[in-house]
Design a protein around this motif. Structure first.
Motif, PDB file in Angstrom:
ATOM      1  N   LEU A   1       0.818  -1.203   0.000  1.00 27.05           N
ATOM      2  CA  LEU A   1       0.000   0.000   0.000  1.00 27.05           C
ATOM      3  C   LEU A   1       0.854   1.256   0.000  1.00 27.05           C
ATOM      4  O   LEU A   1       0.570   2.211  -0.738  1.00 27.05           O
ATOM      5  CB  LEU A   1      -0.934   0.001   1.217  1.00 27.05           C
ATOM      6  CG  LEU A   1      -1.840   1.224   1.389  1.00 27.05           C
ATOM      7  CD1 LEU A   1      -2.814   1.352   0.223  1.00 27.05           C
ATOM      8  CD2 LEU A   1      -2.594   1.142   2.711  1.00 27.05           C
TER       9      LEU A   1
ATOM     10  N   ASN B   1      -2.961  10.754   1.156  1.00 27.16           N
ATOM     11  CA  ASN B   1      -4.317  10.317   0.823  1.00 27.16           C
ATOM     12  C   ASN B   1      -4.502   8.819   1.085  1.00 27.16           C
ATOM     13  O   ASN B   1      -5.571   8.395   1.544  1.00 27.16           O
ATOM     14  CB  ASN B   1      -4.633  10.636  -0.642  1.00 27.16           C
ATOM     15  CG  ASN B   1      -4.969  12.095  -0.854  1.00 27.16           C
ATOM     16  OD1 ASN B   1      -5.525  12.750   0.031  1.00 27.16           O
ATOM     17  ND2 ASN B   1      -4.639  12.628  -2.019  1.00 27.16           N
ATOM     18  N   ARG B   2      -3.483   8.036   0.799  1.00 20.69           N
ATOM     19  CA  ARG B   2      -3.573   6.607   1.078  1.00 20.69           C
ATOM     20  C   ARG B   2      -3.684   6.365   2.586  1.00 20.69           C
ATOM     21  O   ARG B   2      -4.407   5.475   3.028  1.00 20.69           O
ATOM     22  CB  ARG B   2      -2.351   5.872   0.521  1.00 20.69           C
ATOM     23  CG  ARG B   2      -2.357   5.782  -0.988  1.00 20.69           C
ATOM     24  CD  ARG B   2      -1.262   4.872  -1.502  1.00 20.69           C
ATOM     25  NE  ARG B   2      -1.202   4.917  -2.960  1.00 20.69           N
ATOM     26  CZ  ARG B   2      -0.355   4.230  -3.701  1.00 20.69           C
ATOM     27  NH1 ARG B   2       0.511   3.407  -3.108  1.00 20.69           N
ATOM     28  NH2 ARG B   2      -0.357   4.330  -5.014  1.00 20.69           N
TER      29      ARG B   2
ATOM     30  N   ASP C   1      -7.211   7.164   3.664  1.00 18.46           N
ATOM     31  CA  ASP C   1      -8.092   6.048   3.287  1.00 18.46           C
ATOM     32  C   ASP C   1      -7.927   4.878   4.248  1.00 18.46           C
ATOM     33  O   ASP C   1      -8.907   4.210   4.610  1.00 18.46           O
ATOM     34  CB  ASP C   1      -7.791   5.594   1.855  1.00 18.46           C
ATOM     35  CG  ASP C   1      -8.237   6.606   0.812  1.00 18.46           C
ATOM     36  OD1 ASP C   1      -9.077   7.467   1.139  1.00 18.46           O
ATOM     37  OD2 ASP C   1      -7.739   6.543  -0.330  1.00 18.46           O
TER      38      ASP C   1
END
Length: 222
Positions: free
Chosen positions: A69, A117-118, A121
């Motif tokens: 990720l 942003n990851r 999330d």
């Protein structure tokens, strides 16, 4: 985290004293400190393998998921890594044992916008899974996008604790604007979601941003 003994009061995690029972309490906690200390001669892979062994992790699936990720570099020595890459390793180490409670101090420090942003999330996903997350951050957009409740601390005391919407509602200012005629008032009210109070007068409300609210507590008498 049980690193410092308090002068007064008591702190518990799931009913476990954070000083006398820290070893047990920390098994269900993921932690990112504001300043992360590493074994700098280890590679990224060696460090995460060490942490996994320290935690007694039997499955590495969650670790691999976090590595993918955040696109973590595993082969380089940590001392040669950028601030952002070191932060990514800290994030993986904090989340890879799937803790029920996560404590984060400026967790996106050094991350580029894509990785920020990851991370947001990820936090939203963990919230939906029922995790308890306590995050300290001065990035107001990040706080607003991730937190159910927001606390503002001033001089060691909690001076505000509420949802972002509730905080903004308490810091809403109302103005009455006088227009040239009724038709302009109607157009103005429609554009700014205002209320016509007289033929050519419109009441509009403006909410302060989270940053403005924070600064008001630090710069005012609240």
């Amino acid at each position: 985290m049980g690193f410092i003994k308090s002068d007064h009061g008591q702190c518990k995690i799931n009913g476990l004293d954070c000083w006398t029972q820290s070893e047990i309490a920390q098994k269900n906690v993921g932690y990112i400190p504001g300043e992360i200390s590493y074994f700098n001669d280890m590679t990224g892979f060696e460090y995460l393998k060490f942490i996994a062994g320290y935690r007694g992790m039997k499955s590495k699936g969650r670790m691999d998921e976090m590595i993918d990720l955040f696109e973590v570099e595993l082969k380089s020595k940590i001392r040669r890594m950028s601030k952002g890459m070191k932060q990514k390793i800290g994030i993986v180490a904090a989340f890879m044992h799937d803790p029920a409670i996560i404590i984060l101090d400026e967790p996106t420090s050094g991350l580029d916008p894509l990785m920020q942003n990851r991370f947001i999330d990820l936090i939203r996903s963990e919230r939906k899974r029922g995790k308890t997350i306590l995050m300290s951050s001065h990035i107001f957009e990040e706080v607003e996008r991730t937190c159910d409740r927001i606390g503002i601390i001033k001089e060691g005391r909690l001076v505000a604790l509420d949802t972002a919407d509730a905080l903004k509602q308490r810091h809403t200012h109302s103005f009455v604007v006088t227009l040239a005629d009724h038709s302009e008032a109607v157009a103005f009210a429609g554009y700014f979601n205002g209320e016509i109070v007289e033929a050519n007068k419109v009441r509009v409300s403006a909410k302060e941003s989270l940053e403005d609210i924070f600064l008001a507590y630090y710069g005012g008498d609240k």
